[in-house]
Motif scaffolding. Structure first.
Motif, PDB file in Angstrom:
ATOM      1  N   VAL A  36     -14.881  -7.010 -14.593  1.00 49.66           N
ATOM      2  CA  VAL A  36     -13.770  -6.931 -15.543  1.00 49.66           C
ATOM      3  C   VAL A  36     -13.049  -8.278 -15.514  1.00 49.66           C
ATOM      4  O   VAL A  36     -12.618  -8.737 -14.456  1.00 49.66           O
ATOM      5  CB  VAL A  36     -12.805  -5.789 -15.166  1.00 49.66           C
ATOM      6  CG1 VAL A  36     -11.568  -5.830 -16.053  1.00 49.66           C
ATOM      7  CG2 VAL A  36     -13.499  -4.438 -15.289  1.00 49.66           C
ATOM      8  N   TYR A  38     -10.122 -10.755 -15.856  1.00 46.39           N
ATOM      9  CA  TYR A  38      -8.654 -10.776 -15.851  1.00 46.39           C
ATOM     10  C   TYR A  38      -8.203 -12.153 -16.320  1.00 46.39           C
ATOM     11  O   TYR A  38      -8.449 -13.172 -15.670  1.00 46.39           O
ATOM     12  CB  TYR A  38      -8.114 -10.485 -14.448  1.00 46.39           C
ATOM     13  CG  TYR A  38      -6.606 -10.411 -14.386  1.00 46.39           C
ATOM     14  CD1 TYR A  38      -5.957  -9.200 -14.605  1.00 46.39           C
ATOM     15  CD2 TYR A  38      -5.845 -11.544 -14.124  1.00 46.39           C
ATOM     16  CE1 TYR A  38      -4.572  -9.121 -14.553  1.00 46.39           C
ATOM     17  CE2 TYR A  38      -4.460 -11.484 -14.080  1.00 46.39           C
ATOM     18  CZ  TYR A  38      -3.824 -10.268 -14.301  1.00 46.39           C
ATOM     19  OH  TYR A  38      -2.462 -10.195 -14.261  1.00 46.39           O
ATOM     20  N   ILE A  66     -12.876  -9.008 -11.629  1.00 45.95           N
ATOM     21  CA  ILE A  66     -12.806  -7.890 -10.670  1.00 45.95           C
ATOM     22  C   ILE A  66     -14.143  -7.169 -10.717  1.00 45.95           C
ATOM     23  O   ILE A  66     -14.581  -6.708 -11.779  1.00 45.95           O
ATOM     24  CB  ILE A  66     -11.655  -6.931 -11.007  1.00 45.95           C
ATOM     25  CG1 ILE A  66     -10.308  -7.670 -10.952  1.00 45.95           C
ATOM     26  CG2 ILE A  66     -11.638  -5.775 -10.024  1.00 45.95           C
ATOM     27  CD1 ILE A  66      -9.817  -8.111 -12.293  1.00 45.95           C
ATOM     28  N   TYR A  68     -16.906  -4.266 -10.020  1.00 45.37           N
ATOM     29  CA  TYR A  68     -17.036  -2.815  -9.851  1.00 45.37           C
ATOM     30  C   TYR A  68     -18.518  -2.468  -9.665  1.00 45.37           C
ATOM     31  O   TYR A  68     -19.366  -2.978 -10.396  1.00 45.37           O
ATOM     32  CB  TYR A  68     -16.516  -2.071 -11.082  1.00 45.37           C
ATOM     33  CG  TYR A  68     -15.013  -1.929 -11.148  1.00 45.37           C
ATOM     34  CD1 TYR A  68     -14.380  -0.787 -10.680  1.00 45.37           C
ATOM     35  CD2 TYR A  68     -14.228  -2.948 -11.705  1.00 45.37           C
ATOM     36  CE1 TYR A  68     -12.992  -0.658 -10.752  1.00 45.37           C
ATOM     37  CE2 TYR A  68     -12.850  -2.830 -11.776  1.00 45.37           C
ATOM     38  CZ  TYR A  68     -12.241  -1.672 -11.295  1.00 45.37           C
ATOM     39  OH  TYR A  68     -10.875  -1.548 -11.360  1.00 45.37           O
ATOM     40  N   HIS A 108      -9.800   0.231 -15.234  1.00 45.45           N
ATOM     41  CA  HIS A 108      -9.069  -0.723 -14.391  1.00 45.45           C
ATOM     42  C   HIS A 108      -7.580  -0.737 -14.745  1.00 45.45           C
ATOM     43  O   HIS A 108      -6.721  -0.719 -13.860  1.00 45.45           O
ATOM     44  CB  HIS A 108      -9.654  -2.129 -14.556  1.00 45.45           C
ATOM     45  CG  HIS A 108      -8.943  -3.159 -13.740  1.00 45.45           C
ATOM     46  ND1 HIS A 108      -9.191  -3.331 -12.395  1.00 45.45           N
ATOM     47  CD2 HIS A 108      -7.960  -4.059 -14.068  1.00 45.45           C
ATOM     48  CE1 HIS A 108      -8.413  -4.295 -11.928  1.00 45.45           C
ATOM     49  NE2 HIS A 108      -7.651  -4.755 -12.921  1.00 45.45           N
ATOM     50  N   GLY A 112      -7.036   1.637 -11.896  1.00 43.76           N
ATOM     51  CA  GLY A 112      -7.139   0.597 -10.882  1.00 43.76           C
ATOM     52  C   GLY A 112      -8.417   0.679 -10.062  1.00 43.76           C
ATOM     53  O   GLY A 112      -9.233   1.584 -10.223  1.00 43.76           O
ATOM     54  N   GLU A 113      -8.562  -0.276  -9.180  1.00 47.32           N
ATOM     55  CA  GLU A 113      -9.772  -0.345  -8.355  1.00 47.32           C
ATOM     56  C   GLU A 113      -9.888   0.846  -7.401  1.00 47.32           C
ATOM     57  O   GLU A 113     -10.979   1.217  -6.989  1.00 47.32           O
ATOM     58  CB  GLU A 113      -9.775  -1.649  -7.549  1.00 47.32           C
ATOM     59  CG  GLU A 113      -9.846  -2.906  -8.412  1.00 47.32           C
ATOM     60  CD  GLU A 113      -9.767  -4.166  -7.587  1.00 47.32           C
ATOM     61  OE1 GLU A 113     -10.735  -4.428  -6.826  1.00 47.32           O
ATOM     62  OE2 GLU A 113      -8.745  -4.873  -7.673  1.00 47.32           O
ATOM     63  N   TYR A 115      -9.606   3.952  -7.959  1.00 47.15           N
ATOM     64  CA  TYR A 115      -9.681   5.177  -8.754  1.00 47.15           C
ATOM     65  C   TYR A 115     -10.291   6.346  -7.969  1.00 47.15           C
ATOM     66  O   TYR A 115     -10.014   7.515  -8.280  1.00 47.15           O
ATOM     67  CB  TYR A 115     -10.471   4.933 -10.038  1.00 47.15           C
ATOM     68  CG  TYR A 115     -11.939   4.655  -9.827  1.00 47.15           C
ATOM     69  CD1 TYR A 115     -12.877   5.683  -9.840  1.00 47.15           C
ATOM     70  CD2 TYR A 115     -12.404   3.350  -9.625  1.00 47.15           C
ATOM     71  CE1 TYR A 115     -14.237   5.422  -9.665  1.00 47.15           C
ATOM     72  CE2 TYR A 115     -13.745   3.085  -9.455  1.00 47.15           C
ATOM     73  CZ  TYR A 115     -14.658   4.123  -9.463  1.00 47.15           C
ATOM     74  OH  TYR A 115     -15.997   3.868  -9.276  1.00 47.15           O
TER      75      TYR A 115
END
Length: 271
Positions: A36, A38, A66, A68, A108, A112-113, A115
């Motif tokens: 992701v 940012y 970020i 995932y 996200h 958020g991370e 989750y």
């Protein structure tokens, strides 16, 4: 010669700066992962943008990615829940899940991370408490285990599907009951099994007795019909027929001495 270092120094500095910029701009995403983006000078993560897939990417040095994991993941869950009669039941489960890759930006921004701990685990526990509360310990221990597992899965899926999480399966690995309840259930199940075995033997014996009765009745009916059909005339004709065949045999010697009660000759001797 003395001027070369002065000319070369800016070049070296420029190369170093370019190298640093490229190092901060280059991002490699592993297989089974997505990134992701940012944007530091923008509005953070743009939810409408596609996530960065596996491979090499160049981004602005002031931005960051970020990471995932997008493959199916497993999280163990040990839960303590109450049955329908208020007994404490411990469930040991495995939750198989993965993030919704197409909506990774939304996941996200909204969850958020973390989750997993913020959304998925609370949802699983809530569904487990709701479902198990409808069953007795005996049903949990034996007959309804698969149905309970499916119900927990479906209720959890309803909660998380709208929150950008793909739930693949929930597996109940173990159900732990209070020792006294477990022993009582095992005794009851053993008694039920013994009762079923006794009923099976009883039904088998009844079927065998019925079979023997039918066979005996059949033989009695056959003998009754045979007795009714064997008149003196028929018996005499059969005797004559048998005597004739015996007399015609090459291995027989016929000696007639008077006659029997039925008027048939008495035959003695053979070879």
């Amino acid at each position: 010669m003395e001027k070369l270092p002065k000319i070369g120094l800016p070049i070296i500095v420029a190369v170093v700066i370019i190298f640093v910029v490229l190092a901060k701009s280059a991002v490699t995403i592993d297989a089974g992962h997505a990134g992701v983006l940012y944007e530091t000078l923008g509005n953070g993560v743009d939810s409408d943008k596609e996530p960065l897939g596996p491979g090499f990417h160049i981004i602005a040095p002031w931005n960051r990615v970020i990471d995932y994991e997008t493959r199916q993941q497993e999280v163990p869950e040990a839960m303590s829940v109450l049955s329908s009669n208020g007994l404490d039941i411990k469930l040991d489960a495995s939750v198989l899940y993965e993030p919704d890759v197409k909506n990774l930006g939304k996941l996200h921004n909204e969850k958020g991370e973390n989750y997993l701990s913020r959304v998925l685990q609370p949802a699983v526990r809530s569904a487990a408490r709701s479902v198990v509360g409808r069953y007795t310990p005996e049903q949990l221990y034996s007959s309804k285990r698969d149905a309970i597992q499916e119900e927990i899965f479906m209720e959890t899926k309803k909660i998380v599907s709208s929150q950008y999480i793909q739930l693949n399966s929930i597996l109940i690995r173990d159900v732990t009951l209070p020792p006294t309840i477990k022993e009582a259930i095992e005794r009851k199940l053993k008694q039920e099994q013994e009762s079923l075995e006794y009923e099976f033997r009883l039904v088998t014996a009844q079927k065998e007795a019925e079979k023997q009765r039918i066979e005996a009745q059949g033989k009695a009916d056959a003998n009754k019909i045979l007795s009714a059909s064997l008149t003196d005339k028929i018996l005499q004709d059969k005797g004559i027929e048998a005597t004739t065949k015996l007399a015609e045999s090459s291995n027989s010697k016929v000696i007639v001495i008077g006659s029997g009660d039925s008027g048939l000759p008495v035959i003695l001797g053979n070879q």
